[in-house]
Write an enzyme that holds these catalytic residues in place. Sequence first.
Site, short mmCIF file in Angstrom:
data_model
loop_
_atom_site.label_atom_id
_atom_site.label_comp_id
_atom_site.label_asym_id
_atom_site.label_seq_id
_atom_site.Cartn_x
_atom_site.Cartn_y
_atom_site.Cartn_z
N ASP A 124 -2.69 2.78 -5.67
CA ASP A 124 -3.15 3.22 -4.00
C ASP A 124 -1.82 3.05 -3.37
OD1 ASP A 124 -5.61 2.88 -5.18
OD2 ASP A 124 -6.57 2.19 -3.23
N ASP A 125 -2.12 3.75 -1.90
CA ASP A 125 -1.21 3.50 -0.91
C ASP A 125 -0.07 4.27 -0.96
OD1 ASP A 125 -3.09 1.92 -0.01
OD2 ASP A 125 -1.76 0.25 0.17
N HIS A 165 -5.70 5.11 6.48
CA HIS A 165 -5.88 3.76 5.88
C HIS A 165 -6.45 2.65 6.63
CE1 HIS A 165 -5.23 0.59 2.72
NE2 HIS A 165 -5.28 1.60 1.95
N TYR A 215 -9.66 -0.60 0.94
CA TYR A 215 -10.52 -1.80 1.00
C TYR A 215 -11.97 -1.72 0.28
CZ TYR A 215 -7.02 -2.34 4.71
OH TYR A 215 -5.98 -2.17 5.42
N HIS A 238 -1.38 -1.07 -6.54
CA HIS A 238 -0.73 -0.34 -5.42
C HIS A 238 0.52 -0.11 -5.65
CE1 HIS A 238 -4.29 -2.51 -3.62
NE2 HIS A 238 -4.11 -1.58 -2.70
#
Length: 328
Positions: A116-117, A170, A211, A278
């Site tokens: 992610d991210d 996000h 999340y 991540h």
Amino acid sequence: MHLDSFFSTIDPNAECVPYGYPPITNALASFPPIWQPATIVQGDTAAMAKWSAIQPNVPNIPPKGTLQGNFSGVNYLPGDPDCWWTYSKCTTPKASGLPADIAAMPEPRTLGYGFDDGPNCSHNAFYDFLTSQNQKATMFYIGSNVMDWPLEAQRAVADGELIDLNTWSHRYMTAFQSQDAFAELYYSACLVLQAIKLATGVTPTCWRPPYGDIDDRIRAIANGIGLRTVIWKYDSEDWQVGFTPNVTAATVDNNYQNMINDANNGLFANVGTIILTHELNNFTMSEAMKFYPLLKAAFLHLVPVGVGMNVSQPYLETNYTLPSFSQC
């Protein structure tokens, strides 16, 4: 800019020098402000028309908490009527007509592998590592990050990674008003003028809520845009190191190891799993590289989520295909 030299740089200071990319900079006015909670851009009639078409199918569920994840003032019924993942880890919607979240891999001893991210501006060494291992993964990209680092997103497509969505800014999705939740997804992944499509040439069909914060209202909005929800069973907590008290590198190591132990003990003999990791910073990417050989030893298959689901066409565009599970 010559992309070969751009992608070969592994000095983070050089990688993270801001740059302009005309297809993005010329279209900035068509998007919400980068890193701000999204709303439909004034005068965007296409977005309004899409939202108007989706809205009648969105359950009348009120927003929950704050965009920063404070749910202390939420009075929620214990029966979990909204299939709120943050409350109960619910992945099977209670509202009719919505597909279940992807929360595991159907094939045995298989790990849905992804990060992610991203895209992270300093990810060349990490992507080089994945390439050296002939390993593909699902990259859940934040729309605002793609706007900041479009060439990094292009590299992922060139490397054969599977690109999916991690929203525009996000934030905790169940806190948005419905129209704004739509904007978080629409401007990141849908139609011609959106960040990932504009930077990479592909339109994702899956997303992961930041999340894990999702309920049936948000699922319905995503489903209306054509996005399937991907969750996880194991959380490395890698992103929390340096941000959350008492979450340390040892915590992350233990979380990885607990999943590996479960794999070695036969827990995934019939159905595989998914872990949350991540591309956020040097620590999270270094952890991924450190544990990669242990994951390879514990699982028969490490595959992008789409491959694990046997989805050979992961984008709206039909000229891009992934190998089937049997081909991996």
